[in-house]
Design a protein around this motif. Structure first.
Motif, PDB file in Angstrom:
ATOM      1  N   TYR A  91      52.616  68.599 -49.261  1.00  0.00           N
ATOM      2  CA  TYR A  91      53.324  69.327 -48.210  1.00  0.00           C
ATOM      3  C   TYR A  91      52.263  70.053 -47.390  1.00  0.00           C
ATOM      4  O   TYR A  91      51.287  70.567 -47.951  1.00  0.00           O
ATOM      5  CB  TYR A  91      54.299  70.329 -48.832  1.00  0.00           C
ATOM      6  N   ASP A 102      51.193  72.915 -44.363  1.00  0.00           N
ATOM      7  CA  ASP A 102      51.446  74.009 -43.424  1.00  0.00           C
ATOM      8  C   ASP A 102      50.406  73.893 -42.338  1.00  0.00           C
ATOM      9  O   ASP A 102      49.202  73.785 -42.626  1.00  0.00           O
ATOM     10  CB  ASP A 102      51.306  75.381 -44.105  1.00  0.00           C
ATOM     11  N   LYS A 107      56.444  71.018 -51.736  1.00  0.00           N
ATOM     12  CA  LYS A 107      57.087  72.140 -51.035  1.00  0.00           C
ATOM     13  C   LYS A 107      57.454  73.275 -51.990  1.00  0.00           C
ATOM     14  O   LYS A 107      57.361  74.448 -51.630  1.00  0.00           O
ATOM     15  CB  LYS A 107      58.325  71.664 -50.274  1.00  0.00           C
ATOM     16  N   ALA A 108      57.835  72.957 -53.201  1.00  0.00           N
ATOM     17  CA  ALA A 108      58.204  74.000 -54.167  1.00  0.00           C
ATOM     18  C   ALA A 108      57.012  74.911 -54.456  1.00  0.00           C
ATOM     19  O   ALA A 108      57.158  76.138 -54.510  1.00  0.00           O
ATOM     20  CB  ALA A 108      58.733  73.370 -55.455  1.00  0.00           C
ATOM     21  N   ARG A 133      54.459  75.420 -52.450  1.00  0.00           N
ATOM     22  CA  ARG A 133      54.235  76.176 -51.212  1.00  0.00           C
ATOM     23  C   ARG A 133      55.218  77.317 -51.079  1.00  0.00           C
ATOM     24  O   ARG A 133      54.851  78.445 -50.757  1.00  0.00           O
ATOM     25  CB  ARG A 133      54.335  75.226 -50.031  1.00  0.00           C
ATOM     26  N   ASP A 134      56.505  77.065 -51.326  1.00  0.00           N
ATOM     27  CA  ASP A 134      57.517  78.114 -51.187  1.00  0.00           C
ATOM     28  C   ASP A 134      57.260  79.265 -52.158  1.00  0.00           C
ATOM     29  O   ASP A 134      57.356  80.435 -51.784  1.00  0.00           O
ATOM     30  CB  ASP A 134      58.917  77.542 -51.391  1.00  0.00           C
ATOM     31  N   LYS A 190      56.083  83.230 -51.059  1.00  0.00           N
ATOM     32  CA  LYS A 190      56.795  84.414 -51.538  1.00  0.00           C
ATOM     33  C   LYS A 190      55.806  85.402 -52.180  1.00  0.00           C
ATOM     34  O   LYS A 190      55.829  86.587 -51.891  1.00  0.00           O
ATOM     35  CB  LYS A 190      57.872  84.008 -52.541  1.00  0.00           C
TER      36      LYS A 190
END
Length: 122
Positions: free
Chosen positions: A3, A5, A76-77, A79-80, A84
């Motif tokens: 993923y 950014d 993505k998990a 990254r998320d 946070k």
């Protein structure tokens, strides 16, 4: 596939070294929190377009250079979860003593998360 950014930033050209120092400080946090790779690139051949371009996208002024950066995450998990944690980490706050100040106008930065759909390697 990873993923991604992506970031596009207008940086005062005189702040190139400050931008590099800022990146070295903050990019290590991305790696600490699970990023695979972080790339910071300084504009070298960023032409003006007829309809749109990188400079217009970030409202770059004549004395600014466009920087293009990306962070690769395993998924993505990851990254998320990292984002946070970063929002809660005092090392991300430029007003925290010891953290380098932001050498650009963050309000003109454009960014987003991207699902990789093609990869070609040599």
């Amino acid at each position: 596939m990873p993923y991604i950014d992506g970031f596009v930033i207008a940086v005062p050209s005189a702040n190139k070294q400050k931008f590099i120092e800022h990146a070295r400080h903050f990019d290590s946090l991305f790696i600490e929190l699970g990023a695979i790779r972080v790339v910071e690139a300084w504009g070298d051949d960023v032409p003006d377009g007829k309809v749109t371009d990188f400079r217009r996208a970030v409202q770059a002024k004549d004395d600014e250079t466009v920087a293009f950066s990306w962070v690769e995450w395993p998924d993505k998990a990851t990254r998320d979860a990292a984002m946070k944690k970063m929002m809660e980490d005092p090392r991300m706050d430029p007003s925290t003593p010891g953290n380098p100040p932001m050498p650009f106008d963050g309000k003109r930065m454009i960014f987003g998360g991207f699902e990789q759909v093609v990869e070609v390697k040599s």
